[in-house]
Design a protein around this motif. Structure first.
Motif, mmCIF file in Angstrom:
data_model
loop_
_atom_site.group_PDB
_atom_site.id
_atom_site.type_symbol
_atom_site.label_atom_id
_atom_site.label_comp_id
_atom_site.label_asym_id
_atom_site.label_seq_id
_atom_site.Cartn_x
_atom_site.Cartn_y
_atom_site.Cartn_z
ATOM 1 N N LEU A 29 0.833 -1.208 0.000
ATOM 2 C CA LEU A 29 0.000 0.000 0.000
ATOM 3 C C LEU A 29 0.866 1.256 0.000
ATOM 4 O O LEU A 29 0.573 2.215 -0.723
ATOM 5 C CB LEU A 29 -0.943 -0.005 1.209
ATOM 6 C CG LEU A 29 -1.937 1.136 1.278
ATOM 7 C CD1 LEU A 29 -2.882 1.110 0.086
ATOM 8 C CD2 LEU A 29 -2.716 1.081 2.572
ATOM 9 N N ALA A 30 1.949 1.242 0.752
ATOM 10 C CA ALA A 30 2.863 2.387 0.766
ATOM 11 C C ALA A 30 3.522 2.572 -0.598
ATOM 12 O O ALA A 30 3.633 3.693 -1.102
ATOM 13 C CB ALA A 30 3.919 2.196 1.850
ATOM 14 N N SER B 5 1.036 4.015 -3.013
ATOM 15 C CA SER B 5 0.822 5.438 -2.725
ATOM 16 C C SER B 5 1.938 6.293 -3.321
ATOM 17 O O SER B 5 1.681 7.343 -3.913
ATOM 18 C CB SER B 5 0.750 5.666 -1.216
ATOM 19 O OG SER B 5 -0.307 4.932 -0.654
ATOM 20 N N LEU C 130 -4.479 3.994 -8.373
ATOM 21 C CA LEU C 130 -5.226 4.415 -7.188
ATOM 22 C C LEU C 130 -6.355 3.437 -6.875
ATOM 23 O O LEU C 130 -6.621 3.140 -5.708
ATOM 24 C CB LEU C 130 -5.777 5.827 -7.397
ATOM 25 C CG LEU C 130 -6.440 6.496 -6.207
ATOM 26 C CD1 LEU C 130 -5.449 6.671 -5.063
ATOM 27 C CD2 LEU C 130 -7.000 7.841 -6.626
ATOM 28 N N GLY D 153 -4.870 0.502 -5.192
ATOM 29 C CA GLY D 153 -4.570 0.873 -3.806
ATOM 30 C C GLY D 153 -5.813 0.902 -2.930
ATOM 31 O O GLY D 153 -5.771 0.496 -1.765
#
Length: 104
Positions: A13-14, A17, A73, A76
């Motif tokens: 997830l990081a 991002s 996105l 994510g």
């Protein structure tokens, strides 16, 4: 409660991002390059307005980055939903067969 969440999912997830932010920054650079080229063309020809060159690399790059940003996105957001589901699921003890427990 956080023991239910796979730490690799948080790492992914990081990374996603950061990738979205990089796409946004590169899209901004491409748009700025397109606007600068259109401004220079208008200034050189003494025209009151100019159009973007839709065959230029910057035009194609900004369009590609625009769509890529939203697809990344979306991935994510789905990953974040999976993390929330794991976070809110009841805590289960680790299995006896493994030392580490990372549920997916």
């Amino acid at each position: 409660m956080a023991a239910n969440v796979n730490p690799y999912l948080i790492l992914w997830l990081a990374a996603i991002s950061i990738l979205v932010i990089m796409c946004d920054l590169l899209q901004y650079v491409a748009i700025t390059s397109m606007a600068n080229a259109a401004y220079k063309r208008a200034e050189a020809s003494q025209a009151k307005m100019s159009q973007y060159d839709n065959k230029s690399f910057a035009y194609k790059a900004q369009a590609t980055l625009y769509y890529a940003k939203f697809w990344i996105l979306a991935v994510g957001a789905i990953l974040l939903l999976v993390i929330f589901i794991q976070l809110l699921s009841p805590i289960r003890p680790p299995s006896q067969s493994s030392r580490h427990w990372f549920p997916l």
